[in-house]
Scaffold this active site. Sequence first.
Site, PDB file in Angstrom:
ATOM      1  N   CYS A 174      31.289  43.740  39.855  1.00 22.38           N
ATOM      2  CA  CYS A 174      30.319  42.456  39.744  1.00 22.38           C
ATOM      3  C   CYS A 174      31.074  41.543  38.550  1.00 22.38           C
ATOM      4  O   CYS A 174      31.434  42.150  37.769  1.00 22.38           O
ATOM      5  CB  CYS A 174      29.095  43.020  39.283  1.00 22.38           C
ATOM      6  N   ILE A 175      30.849  40.210  38.840  1.00 16.84           N
ATOM      7  CA  ILE A 175      31.379  39.545  37.952  1.00 16.84           C
ATOM      8  C   ILE A 175      30.345  38.442  37.478  1.00 16.84           C
ATOM      9  O   ILE A 175      30.726  37.318  36.869  1.00 16.84           O
ATOM     10  CB  ILE A 175      32.755  38.969  38.101  1.00 16.84           C
TER      11      ILE A 175
END
Length: 335
Positions: A174-175
């Site tokens: 996840c970013i």
Amino acid sequence: MQTFDYDDIQLVPNKCIIKSRKEADTSIKFGPKTFKIPVVPANMESVINEDLAIWLAQNDYFYVMHRFEPEKRAEFVKRMHERGLFASISVGIKDAEYDFIDQLKAEHLDPEYITIDVAHGHSDFVIKMIQYIKKNLPNAFVIAGNVATPEAVRDLENAGADATKVGVGPGKACITKLKTGFGTGGWQLAAIRLCAKAARKPIIADGGIRHNGDIAKSVRFGASMVMIGSMLAGHLESPGHIITIDGKRYKQYWGSASEVQKGAYRNVEGKQMLVPYRGSIKDTLREMQEDLQSSISYAGGRDLESIRRRLLHTIDLRPHFYRSGCIWNGWRSSN
């Protein structure tokens, strides 16, 4: 606000009261069923599929099927029930999802667990979906998320959620924090603590788990169940393809908000990566259980509740630091 994460905290041992770690009970009652360990694979297309869901249900592990093949969900519920297994599915909040709930009701399909799977779960539209599910499928155990704050937990519980999922962007794929500036990346464990103090119902800690000991830390700070992605994505049973690079084997792993999952570069908050191939998932789950039994023995108890209730102290492993007008000196009480 006091913030910390898994690597910042170490649990302090208590006097052991069991002769063997094998005596420690890792089981957890979550909703209508009891499971071997408080661990659930992430409901991501690169982590779980129907075959793995069947195996998990047959072996008393919790699972949540992903929502990325929406047209197959009703048949999935039917097939699970025909096998005498529980059905646990995911839904979103688009208009078509209300038609899906109507379909389940009309066909008398009652999944035991329904997870409302939304990146930002503190939403009027999630609340509306909770209420709709509870009205039309009142026997379903509804999990709603993901959230990051006590206020969100209270709002979703008040709407009828039976459990909430805590974690906005702490996962390895996840970013969100990089793309939006928001999330619990870097303070996921503190978010669990804050949300658990506000919760009247169970919470699922979702994301940020890098080591088996992080499961015990999640339980210590209030989680009933721990959702794990990257550590459960690299197995024989995992959906991703095996890739060999320089003689080493890997499996594909991608986030639910990644370009791979969406099929287009649009509102991307996830990435694709490779994780080491780890063999059969049953061996990893067994190791997680054994390590959790050891955690219970170090906590000075006989079951999972002892990790939460019997531990009097944790140690902050960071250097002394100044925050919000207070100097924290390392020791933390159970409060």
